[in-house]
Write a protein that holds these residues in place. Structure first.
Motif, mmCIF file in Angstrom:
data_model
loop_
_atom_site.group_PDB
_atom_site.id
_atom_site.type_symbol
_atom_site.label_atom_id
_atom_site.label_comp_id
_atom_site.label_asym_id
_atom_site.label_seq_id
_atom_site.Cartn_x
_atom_site.Cartn_y
_atom_site.Cartn_z
ATOM 1 N N GLY A 1 0.802 -1.217 0.000
ATOM 2 C CA GLY A 1 0.000 0.000 0.000
ATOM 3 C C GLY A 1 0.831 1.261 0.000
ATOM 4 N N PHE A 2 0.385 2.230 0.791
ATOM 5 C CA PHE A 2 0.976 3.574 0.828
ATOM 6 C C PHE A 2 1.368 3.884 2.262
ATOM 7 C CE2 PHE A 2 -0.220 8.114 1.633
ATOM 8 C CZ PHE A 2 0.836 8.708 0.969
ATOM 9 N N SER A 3 2.577 4.392 2.463
ATOM 10 C CA SER A 3 3.068 4.707 3.808
ATOM 11 C C SER A 3 3.707 6.092 3.823
ATOM 12 C CB SER A 3 4.102 3.661 4.265
ATOM 13 O OG SER A 3 3.549 2.363 4.264
ATOM 14 N N VAL A 4 3.805 6.656 5.009
ATOM 15 C CA VAL A 4 4.438 7.961 5.198
ATOM 16 C C VAL A 4 5.655 7.771 6.097
ATOM 17 C CG1 VAL A 4 4.154 10.332 5.978
ATOM 18 C CG2 VAL A 4 2.220 9.124 4.933
ATOM 19 N N ILE A 5 6.796 8.283 5.657
ATOM 20 C CA ILE A 5 8.068 8.051 6.354
ATOM 21 C C ILE A 5 8.807 9.371 6.531
ATOM 22 C CG2 ILE A 5 10.294 6.852 6.229
ATOM 23 C CD1 ILE A 5 8.880 4.780 4.416
ATOM 24 N N LEU A 6 9.383 9.568 7.693
ATOM 25 C CA LEU A 6 10.208 10.746 7.976
ATOM 26 C C LEU A 6 11.625 10.492 7.471
ATOM 27 C CD1 LEU A 6 10.712 13.499 9.391
ATOM 28 C CD2 LEU A 6 11.281 12.201 11.451
ATOM 29 N N ILE A 7 12.067 11.339 6.544
ATOM 30 C CA ILE A 7 13.412 11.198 5.983
ATOM 31 C C ILE A 7 14.274 12.367 6.453
ATOM 32 C CG2 ILE A 7 14.796 11.107 3.876
ATOM 33 C CD1 ILE A 7 12.393 9.994 2.417
ATOM 34 N N PRO A 8 15.320 12.093 7.231
ATOM 35 C CA PRO A 8 16.249 13.172 7.615
ATOM 36 C C PRO A 8 17.280 13.401 6.517
ATOM 37 C CG PRO A 8 16.856 11.138 8.717
ATOM 38 C CD PRO A 8 15.645 10.818 7.880
ATOM 39 N N LYS A 9 17.625 14.654 6.294
ATOM 40 C CA LYS A 9 18.659 14.951 5.288
ATOM 41 C C LYS A 9 20.047 14.603 5.816
ATOM 42 C CE LYS A 9 19.842 18.462 1.879
ATOM 43 N NZ LYS A 9 19.559 19.833 1.379
ATOM 44 N N GLU A 10 20.227 14.813 7.124
ATOM 45 C CA GLU A 10 21.521 14.514 7.734
ATOM 46 C C GLU A 10 21.861 13.029 7.558
ATOM 47 O OE1 GLU A 10 23.875 15.156 11.987
ATOM 48 O OE2 GLU A 10 21.730 15.538 11.833
ATOM 49 N N GLY A 11 23.029 12.767 7.024
ATOM 50 C CA GLY A 11 23.442 11.398 6.767
ATOM 51 C C GLY A 11 23.049 10.905 5.393
ATOM 52 N N ASN A 12 22.184 11.664 4.711
ATOM 53 C CA ASN A 12 21.732 11.279 3.379
ATOM 54 C C ASN A 12 22.022 12.360 2.340
ATOM 55 O OD1 ASN A 12 20.345 8.633 3.782
ATOM 56 N ND2 ASN A 12 19.094 9.845 5.205
ATOM 57 N N GLU A 13 22.948 13.245 2.655
ATOM 58 C CA GLU A 13 23.208 14.383 1.769
ATOM 59 C C GLU A 13 23.573 13.957 0.346
ATOM 60 O OE1 GLU A 13 24.207 15.752 5.969
ATOM 61 O OE2 GLU A 13 24.518 13.963 4.739
ATOM 62 N N LEU B 1 5.446 6.736 10.013
ATOM 63 C CA LEU B 1 4.314 7.406 10.665
ATOM 64 C C LEU B 1 3.093 6.498 10.564
ATOM 65 C CD1 LEU B 1 6.277 9.827 9.999
ATOM 66 C CD2 LEU B 1 4.215 11.249 9.865
ATOM 67 N N GLY B 2 2.442 6.237 11.711
ATOM 68 C CA GLY B 2 1.279 5.359 11.709
ATOM 69 C C GLY B 2 1.686 3.929 11.418
ATOM 70 N N ARG B 3 0.826 3.196 10.711
ATOM 71 C CA ARG B 3 1.109 1.807 10.378
ATOM 72 C C ARG B 3 1.529 1.680 8.913
ATOM 73 N NH1 ARG B 3 -3.025 -1.419 10.351
ATOM 74 N NH2 ARG B 3 -4.718 0.097 10.613
ATOM 75 N N GLU B 4 2.383 0.721 8.656
ATOM 76 C CA GLU B 4 2.830 0.491 7.285
ATOM 77 C C GLU B 4 1.638 0.129 6.390
ATOM 78 O OE1 GLU B 4 6.765 -1.454 6.260
ATOM 79 O OE2 GLU B 4 5.369 -3.023 5.612
ATOM 80 N N ASP B 5 1.669 0.624 5.176
ATOM 81 C CA ASP B 5 0.620 0.396 4.172
ATOM 82 C C ASP B 5 -0.704 1.075 4.530
ATOM 83 O OD1 ASP B 5 2.399 -1.279 2.727
ATOM 84 O OD2 ASP B 5 1.827 -2.982 3.995
ATOM 85 N N ASN B 6 -0.697 1.888 5.577
ATOM 86 C CA ASN B 6 -1.922 2.578 6.008
ATOM 87 C C ASN B 6 -1.675 4.087 6.103
ATOM 88 O OD1 ASN B 6 -4.659 2.397 6.706
ATOM 89 N ND2 ASN B 6 -4.206 2.460 8.897
ATOM 90 N N GLY B 7 -0.853 4.607 5.180
ATOM 91 C CA GLY B 7 -0.474 6.019 5.234
ATOM 92 C C GLY B 7 -1.541 6.970 4.748
ATOM 93 N N PHE B 8 -2.545 6.417 4.058
ATOM 94 C CA PHE B 8 -3.596 7.286 3.520
ATOM 95 C C PHE B 8 -4.289 8.062 4.642
ATOM 96 C CE2 PHE B 8 -7.800 8.195 1.648
ATOM 97 C CZ PHE B 8 -7.391 8.814 0.468
ATOM 98 N N ILE B 9 -4.543 7.404 5.767
ATOM 99 C CA ILE B 9 -5.223 8.075 6.883
ATOM 100 C C ILE B 9 -4.338 9.154 7.491
ATOM 101 C CG2 ILE B 9 -4.452 6.417 8.644
ATOM 102 C CD1 ILE B 9 -7.173 6.770 9.991
ATOM 103 N N VAL B 10 -3.010 8.944 7.450
ATOM 104 C CA VAL B 10 -2.079 9.954 7.968
ATOM 105 C C VAL B 10 -2.198 11.240 7.162
ATOM 106 C CG1 VAL B 10 0.346 10.521 8.374
ATOM 107 C CG2 VAL B 10 -0.486 8.189 8.793
ATOM 108 N N ILE B 11 -2.188 11.106 5.839
ATOM 109 C CA ILE B 11 -2.250 12.268 4.963
ATOM 110 C C ILE B 11 -3.627 12.920 5.009
ATOM 111 C CG2 ILE B 11 -2.108 13.034 2.566
ATOM 112 C CD1 ILE B 11 0.565 12.424 3.973
ATOM 113 N N MET B 12 -4.681 12.120 4.963
ATOM 114 C CA MET B 12 -6.038 12.675 4.915
ATOM 115 C C MET B 12 -6.362 13.450 6.190
ATOM 116 S SD MET B 12 -7.271 12.108 1.962
ATOM 117 C CE MET B 12 -5.618 12.277 1.318
#
Length: 522
Positions: free
Chosen positions: A306-318, A352-363
Motif C-alpha cells: 500500500g501507501f506509507s508515510v516516512i520521515l526522511i532526515p537529510k543529515e546522513g543522506n546528503e 508514521l502510523g502503520r505500514e501500508d496505512n499512510g492514507f489516513i495519515v495524509i487525509m
C-alpha cells in the motif's frame, strides 16, 4: 492619533504664500495633505522623472499625488517633509504598526467598532493586538524584501518567531503549547482554533504570497503529522524541539509529477532491507514547499502492500538527496522544490502510523492545511477589497472619484459580499473545530472544509478579476498603486490548487454529504 497630532505640532508652520515662492529647480516645494515637502534634492531621484515635480512646484499637489501614489510613499520619504501649512491639519490617516484600518470592511466584523461576535474573547483580541505589531515591525519589511529578491526567510527572523513561540502557534492548538506563555499573555492550554485563525490571517497581511508559504508553510503541514502519527516518542520530541526552536526545518513531500490529489498514483518506493531494520527509498517529488532548505522530509511512499508515510532526515543522506529549485508564478522565496531520493536509507522507526496505512495519515493532516489556506485566501480577499475601496475613492475619472460610477459600486458590493460570506463560513467551521475532538474533525469536517476552500478560491477568482478591472493598467503592474492587486491576480490560483484542487474538494464535500443521505427520502 495622539502620536500623529504630536508629530504635526512639532513641524514648522509655513504659509501657502511662502510655498508658492519656492517654485524653481533651485528650491522646489510642494504641498501634499497640508504638509510641505522640499523636493529640491529629490528632483533627479524621482522615479517618475523631474518634469512632473516641476509642474507642481510651489503648488498643492495633493489630488495629483493620490491619483498616482500610495500613502506609504509619503511615509517612505517622510524626511523630505519640512513643515505644515499654517492653521491646517493633515487629513489622511497615517497608519502606524499595529493599527486597525479605518476603511470599511478592511477588517473582519469582530474587529469593527460597535459590532459584536460570539466567537472571540479578550484573549483573541490581545493576541491580535500584539501579533499585528510584531508582523508590521518585523515580518512585513523582510517579507517585502524576500518576495522581491526570491531569497529565503532569514535565521534572524526565524529566531524572533521562535522566541515568541510563533512557530509553535502556527501548528494550531495542542500539547506542544502547554506550559508556554504566548503573545498577548495567552496561556498555551487556552490556545484554540480562533487564536489559530488570528495567527493565520495576521501573517497574511504581509502581502507577499511567495514569502507567505516560505515562512514555514512546509513545517505547518508536516510537523503536525509527526506529532500525531510518529511512533518513536524520543524521535518525535527531538524533531519537534529542533523545528519549533528554528534550528531545523521541515517539509511535506507527497506530490509527484505522476500524482497530485491522486496520492494513490505515487511512484516513490520504500523497500525494506533484508534485516527489516531500514527502508531504502527511491523516487522523486515535485512542487514541494520549503524543500530547498528542509532538514526533514515527511514523505509519501509506496510500500509492499500500500501507501506509507516516512520521515526522511537529510543529515546522513546528503549524497542521496538532490533538491532543485522550481520557478513558479510566485516568488522563489517559497523555496518550491523538485526532490530526488536515490537509495536513501531510513530506520524503520521513522514510519508514521502503520505500514501500508499512510492514507489516513495524509487525509487527517489535510483538514488543518486546507482550513489554513481558507483563512489565508479570505484575508487576501479582504485586503484586495480594501485596496479597491481606497483606490476608487481617490482615483479621479472624468472629474469625479471612481466610486461615483454605479458599475464600480456594484463590483465593490460583490467583493464585500463574497469576502464576508467566506469569513462567516470560516468562523462557523472554526467553532465546530473548537468543539470536536481530533477524531471527530477527521470524520465530520473533511467535506465542509473542502467545500469552504473550494468556495473561497472561486470567490478569490471573481474578486481578482474585478479588482484588476477597477485598477486598470495598474492592476497588471508589479509596483505602485496596483501592486497588491497584481500579485493577488497572479497568485490566487496557488490556493485553488495546493492542498487539493477546487474540483477535488468540491466533489469531496458532496460525496461526504451523500454518505449521510437517508436510505429512503421522498
Amino acid at each position: 492619533m495622539a502620536e500623529k497630532h504630536g508629530q504635526e505640532t512639532s513641524l514648522r508652520s509655513i504659509t501657502r504664500d511662502e510655498v508658492a515662492k519656492n517654485n524653481t529647480e533651485d528650491s522646489l516645494w510642494t504641498i501634499v495633505d497640508h504638509k510641505v515637502y522640499d523636493l529640491t534634492d529629490f528632483l533627479e531621484a524621482h522615479p517618475g522623472g523631474n518634469v512632473v515635480l516641476q509642474q507642481y512646484a510651489g503648488k498643492d499637489s495633493t489630488t495629483a499625488f493620490y491619483n498616482l501614489h500610495r500613502h506609504e510613499v509619503l511615509q517612505k520619504y517622510a524626511d523630505l517633509c519640512i513643515g505644515l501649512i499654517e492653521g491646517e491639519k493633515s487629513e489622511v490617516v497615517d497608519m502606524k504598526p499595529g493599527d486597525l484600518s479605518p476603511v470599511p470592511y478592511a477588517e473582519p466584523i469582530w474587529l469593527t467598532p460597535a459590532f459584536k461576535s460570539p466567537y472571540y474573547k479578550e484573549s483573541h483580541r490581545q493576541l491580535r493586538r500584539e501579533l499585528r505589531v510584531f508582523v508590521d515591525e518585523h515580518v512585513k519589511p523582510e517579507a517585502q524584501e524576500k518576495e522581491a529578491d526570491g531569497t529565503y526567510i532569514s535565521q534572524e527572523l526565524t529566531d524572533k518567531m521562535a522566541a515568541n513561540n510563533l512557530l509553535a502557534m502556527r501548528l494550531g492548538p495542542g500539547k506542544h503549547l502547554h506550559g508556554k506563555k504566548l503573545l498577548g499573555g495567552v496561556k498555551g492550554e487556552e490556545f484554540d482554533y480562533f487564536h489559530d485563525l488570528v495567527i493565520a490571517q495576521e501573517f497574511v497581511r504581509v502581502n507577499s504570497r511567495g514569502f507567505q508559504d516560505g515562512a514555514f508553510a512546509g513545517m505547518m503541514i508536516s510537523l503536525t503529522a509527526i506529532q500525531q502519527w510518529l511512533n518513536n516518542d524520543s524521535l518525535k520530541q527531538k524533531v519537534t524541539d529542533e523545528c519549533l526552536s528554528g534550528k531545523k526545518f521541515m517539509c511535506l513531500a507527497i506530490t509527484e509529477a505522476f500524482a497530485g490529489s491522486d496520492v494513490a498514483g505515487l511512484k516513490t518506493t520504500a523497500e525494506k532491507t533484508p534485516d527489516g531494520k531500514h527502508y531504502i527509498i527511491n523516487g522523486t517529488k515535485k512542487w514541494i514547499t520549503n524543500g530547498m532548505f528542509a532538514d526533514y522530509f515527511v514523505t509519501g511512499c509506496k510500500t509492499s502492500k500500500g501507501f506509507s508515510v516516512i520521515l526522511i532526515p537529510k543529515e546522513g543522506n546528503e549524497d542521496n538527496i538532490t533538491v532543485k529549485r522550481i520557478k513558479t508564478a510566485y516568488s522563489t522565496a517559497a523555496a518550491t522544490t523538485y526532490i530526488q531520493f536515490e537509495n536513501v536509507k531510513v530506520p524503520i522507526d521513522h514510519l508514521l502510523g502503520r505500514e501500508d496505512n499512510g492514507f489516513i495519515v495524509i487525509m487527517s493532516n489535510f483538514n488543518h492545511e486546507r482550513w489554513m489556506m481558507a483563512c489565508g485566501v479570505t484575508r487576501w480577499m479582504r485586503t484586495v477589497t480594501e485596496e479597491c475601496m481606497k483606490w476608487s475613492n481617490q482615483r479621479l475619472v472624468f472629474g469625479k472619484p471612481l466610486n461615483q460610477q454605479p458599475v464600480i459600486r456594484q463590483k465593490l458590493a460583490k467583493m464585500i459580499s463574497l469576502t464576508e460570506a467566506c469569513q462567516a463560513q470560516l468562523e462557523i467551521i472554526t467553532y465546530q473545530m473548537n468543539n470536536m475532538t481530533y477524531a471527530q474533525q477527521n470524520k465530520l469536517l473533511g467535506g465542509p472544509i473542502g467545500l469552504l476552500k473550494s468556495y473561497a478560491t472561486r470567490c478569490a477568482h471573481d474578486i481578482a478579476d474585478d479588482a484588476v478591472n477597477i485598477f486598470g493598467g495598474r492592476g497588471i503592474t508589479q509596483g505602485g498603486m496596483g501592486k497588491v492587486v497584481e500579485q493577488f491576480h497572479r497568485t490566487y490560483k496557488f490556493d485553488a490548487i495546493l492542498g487539493g484542487t477546487e474540483e477535488i474538494l468540491a466533489d469531496l464535500g458532496v460525496r461526504q454529504a451523500m454518505k449521510l443521505m437517508p436510505k429512503a427520502m421522498l
